[in-house]
Design a protein around this motif. Structure first.
Motif, PDB file in Angstrom:
ATOM      1  N   GLY A  18       0.796  -1.219   0.000  1.00 26.80           N
ATOM      2  CA  GLY A  18       0.000   0.000   0.000  1.00 26.80           C
ATOM      3  C   GLY A  18       0.829   1.270   0.000  1.00 26.80           C
ATOM      4  N   SER A  19       2.157   1.122  -0.033  1.00 27.42           N
ATOM      5  CA  SER A  19       3.032   2.284  -0.050  1.00 27.42           C
ATOM      6  C   SER A  19       3.291   2.731  -1.485  1.00 27.42           C
ATOM      7  CB  SER A  19       4.369   1.949   0.635  1.00 27.42           C
ATOM      8  OG  SER A  19       4.173   1.571   1.980  1.00 27.42           O
ATOM      9  N   ARG A  93      -1.818   2.980 -11.666  1.00 25.82           N
ATOM     10  CA  ARG A  93      -1.900   4.205 -10.868  1.00 25.82           C
ATOM     11  C   ARG A  93      -1.854   5.451 -11.744  1.00 25.82           C
ATOM     12  NH1 ARG A  93       0.800   3.309  -4.969  1.00 25.82           N
ATOM     13  NH2 ARG A  93      -0.643   5.033  -4.633  1.00 25.82           N
ATOM     14  N   SER A 115      -4.890   8.750  -8.512  1.00 30.30           N
ATOM     15  CA  SER A 115      -4.359   7.593  -7.776  1.00 30.30           C
ATOM     16  C   SER A 115      -2.949   7.793  -7.256  1.00 30.30           C
ATOM     17  CB  SER A 115      -4.397   6.342  -8.669  1.00 30.30           C
ATOM     18  OG  SER A 115      -5.719   6.044  -9.062  1.00 30.30           O
ATOM     19  N   PRO A 117      -0.065  11.009  -5.517  1.00 33.76           N
ATOM     20  CA  PRO A 117       0.179  12.415  -5.199  1.00 33.76           C
ATOM     21  C   PRO A 117       0.693  13.125  -6.448  1.00 33.76           C
ATOM     22  CG  PRO A 117       1.346  10.928  -3.692  1.00 33.76           C
ATOM     23  CD  PRO A 117       0.844  10.096  -4.827  1.00 33.76           C
ATOM     24  N   ASP A 151      -0.299  17.678  -1.236  1.00 32.20           N
ATOM     25  CA  ASP A 151      -0.256  16.253  -1.576  1.00 32.20           C
ATOM     26  C   ASP A 151       0.731  16.100  -2.726  1.00 32.20           C
ATOM     27  OD1 ASP A 151      -0.772  13.563  -1.817  1.00 32.20           O
ATOM     28  OD2 ASP A 151      -2.710  13.802  -2.809  1.00 32.20           O
ATOM     29  N   SER A 208       0.452  15.851   3.078  1.00 33.86           N
ATOM     30  CA  SER A 208      -0.730  15.064   2.720  1.00 33.86           C
ATOM     31  C   SER A 208      -0.401  13.870   1.838  1.00 33.86           C
ATOM     32  CB  SER A 208      -1.761  15.953   2.006  1.00 33.86           C
ATOM     33  OG  SER A 208      -2.246  16.955   2.879  1.00 33.86           O
ATOM     34  N   GLY A 210       1.714  11.480   2.685  1.00 33.52           N
ATOM     35  CA  GLY A 210       2.020  10.335   3.538  1.00 33.52           C
ATOM     36  C   GLY A 210       3.285  10.575   4.327  1.00 33.52           C
ATOM     37  N   ARG A 213       8.547   6.140   4.913  1.00 33.99           N
ATOM     38  CA  ARG A 213       8.821   4.857   5.562  1.00 33.99           C
ATOM     39  C   ARG A 213      10.299   4.494   5.471  1.00 33.99           C
ATOM     40  NH1 ARG A 213       4.499   4.391   8.767  1.00 33.99           N
ATOM     41  NH2 ARG A 213       2.542   4.264   7.615  1.00 33.99           N
ATOM     42  N   GLY A 236       4.336   5.960   2.842  1.00 35.89           N
ATOM     43  CA  GLY A 236       3.141   5.247   3.260  1.00 35.89           C
ATOM     44  C   GLY A 236       2.107   6.182   3.838  1.00 35.89           C
ATOM     45  N   GLY A 237       0.955   5.642   4.156  1.00 33.93           N
ATOM     46  CA  GLY A 237      -0.117   6.438   4.748  1.00 33.93           C
ATOM     47  C   GLY A 237       0.268   6.934   6.123  1.00 33.93           C
ATOM     48  N   SER A 238      -0.356   8.012   6.526  1.00 40.74           N
ATOM     49  CA  SER A 238      -0.041   8.612   7.835  1.00 40.74           C
ATOM     50  C   SER A 238      -0.666   7.808   8.950  1.00 40.74           C
ATOM     51  CB  SER A 238      -0.557  10.054   7.873  1.00 40.74           C
ATOM     52  OG  SER A 238      -1.927  10.097   7.608  1.00 40.74           O
TER      53      SER A 238
END
Length: 238
Positions: A18-19, A93, A115, A117, A151, A208, A210, A213, A236-238
């Motif tokens: 998901g990263s 993406r 999909s 940033p 973002d 925004s 992420g 990582r 990755g997500g925050s």
């Protein structure tokens, strides 16, 4: 002392699902064969590939074809004749994504879509003599893309260390290497150990987009013929 503060931490590449995996490499135009570039990007499992100096559209397209032939289809974004920067985005993406030229259409561009940033690719001029004005203009433009809460992921050859641009930040974007205490690791030239080389290739991440990582300087391509080492940033997500 400055490099010690910036850090030389070498950590494993984050493999979380998901990263967003951003592979950046200044291949100095035609110094590296497209097939070799594609293999490196495939090994990195890149979702986004940023070339500060792709050479020409034919070379960038050859990298895209090679990646597709090996099971990772990508879409190429690049301007017209004379353009240096190019971006490849993993096909699944890249749906609905579009490209816009930056302040210098030869050396800067953005790719945005639903999909991913907004990807900002940059190859800042060398800040020497007549190049200094263009370098300042490019970095000021990057800062404008990194507005509050942006973002945005910025990647490329900045021809300067983090000390050259506000200690690791432009606008709201922060330098990925600084985030993981590795901003002392150098990317140029490849014949010097990363702890002695110049840290001039960077990826900056907006709040925004992420969290960082991992960020890595890849030494596996030191014999490829390029003068710069590639980098890999995992967001990755925050």
């Amino acid at each position: 002392a400055v490099l010690g503060v910036r850090g030389w931490d070498v950590r494993p590449v984050d493999g979380a699902r998901g990263s967003l995996r951003v592979f950046e490499w200044n291949t100095n135009g035609g110094l590296v064969r497209p097939q070799a570039i594609a293999r490196a990007a495939l090994t990195a499992r890149a979702d986004v590939v940023v070339f500060p100096d792709a050479g020409d559209r034919r070379a960038a397209a050859a990298v895209a074809r090679a990646m597709g032939q090996h099971g990772r289809p990508v879409r190429l974004f690049m301007g017209g004749a004379g353009t240096q920067v190019a971006v490849l985005v993993r096909a699944d993406r890249a749906s609905g994504a579009s490209m816009s030229p930056g302040v210098d259409p030869v050396k800067t561009m953005t790719v945005s879509g639903p999909s991913i940033p907004t990807i900002v690719a940059v190859h800042a001029p060398q800040p020497i003599g007549r190049g200094l004005a263009g370098w300042r203009t490019d970095l000021r433009w990057v800062g404008e893309q990194c507005g509050r809460g942006a973002d945005v992921v910025v990647s490329g050859d900045f021809n300067g260390s983090v000390d050259s641009f506000d200690g690791g930040g432009l606008g709201s974007c922060r330098d990925a290497a600084s985030t993981v205490h590795a901003a002392g690791l150098g990317t140029w030239p490849t014949w010097l150990d990363p702890r002695l080389a110049m840290p001039i290739d960077h990826t900056l991440v907006g709040p925004s987009a992420g969290v960082v990582r991992s960020w890595s300087v890849l030494t596996s391509q030191d014999d490829s013929g390029a003068r710069h080492r590639p980098t890999l940033t995992v967001v990755g997500g925050s």
